[in-house]
Design a protein around this motif. Structure first.
Motif, short mmCIF file in Angstrom:
data_model
loop_
_atom_site.label_atom_id
_atom_site.label_comp_id
_atom_site.label_asym_id
_atom_site.label_seq_id
_atom_site.Cartn_x
_atom_site.Cartn_y
_atom_site.Cartn_z
N HIS A 63 4.48 14.74 1.70
CA HIS A 63 4.61 13.27 1.68
C HIS A 63 3.57 12.66 0.75
O HIS A 63 2.67 13.35 0.29
CB HIS A 63 4.41 12.71 3.10
N THR A 66 2.80 5.46 0.11
CA THR A 66 3.56 4.50 -0.69
C THR A 66 3.64 3.17 0.06
O THR A 66 3.56 3.14 1.28
CB THR A 66 4.99 4.98 -0.97
N PRO A 67 3.81 2.06 -0.67
CA PRO A 67 3.96 0.77 0.00
C PRO A 67 5.31 0.72 0.73
O PRO A 67 6.33 1.14 0.20
CB PRO A 67 3.92 -0.25 -1.13
N THR A 68 5.27 0.21 1.95
CA THR A 68 6.46 0.09 2.77
C THR A 68 6.57 -1.34 3.27
O THR A 68 5.60 -1.87 3.81
CB THR A 68 6.38 1.06 3.98
N PRO A 69 7.72 -1.97 3.10
CA PRO A 69 7.87 -3.35 3.59
C PRO A 69 7.69 -3.42 5.10
O PRO A 69 8.03 -2.48 5.82
CB PRO A 69 9.31 -3.72 3.21
N ILE A 70 7.15 -4.54 5.57
CA ILE A 70 7.02 -4.76 7.01
C ILE A 70 7.88 -5.94 7.41
O ILE A 70 8.22 -6.79 6.58
CB ILE A 70 5.55 -4.97 7.43
N LYS A 71 8.23 -6.00 8.67
CA LYS A 71 9.07 -7.07 9.18
C LYS A 71 8.30 -8.39 9.15
O LYS A 71 7.08 -8.42 9.28
CB LYS A 71 9.51 -6.77 10.61
#
Length: 80
Positions: A63, A66-71
């Protein structure tokens, strides 16, 4: 010493989102409270000791960080 990688996912993500929001590096640093030097080096892909080591460990397991969108709900709770 590890080479800088301007095209790494986090550098690209931050640079793209900053420009999309029409912020200068100075404005974004002021808004977020992070240092201008750190922001510039991040966008230029300078390996950061912490993220470099985190990625080294994550890569062992196949892995990468990485940037991951949040709610939106999570975003609204960040200020609390």
């Amino acid at each position: 010493m590890k080479a800088w990688d301007r095209d790494n996912a986090i550098a690209t993500f931050v640079r793209y989102r900053r420009k999309e929001a029409k912020y200068t590096q100075i404005e974004l640093a002021d808004l977020t409270g992070i240092g201008l030097r750190f922001l510039r080096e991040l966008e230029q892909g300078k390996p950061n000791v912490m993220t470099d080591k985190v990625n080294q460990l994550l890569q062992f397991f196949g892995h990468t960080l990485t940037p991951t969108p949040i709610k939106n709900e999570t975003r609204s709770n960040l200020d609390k």
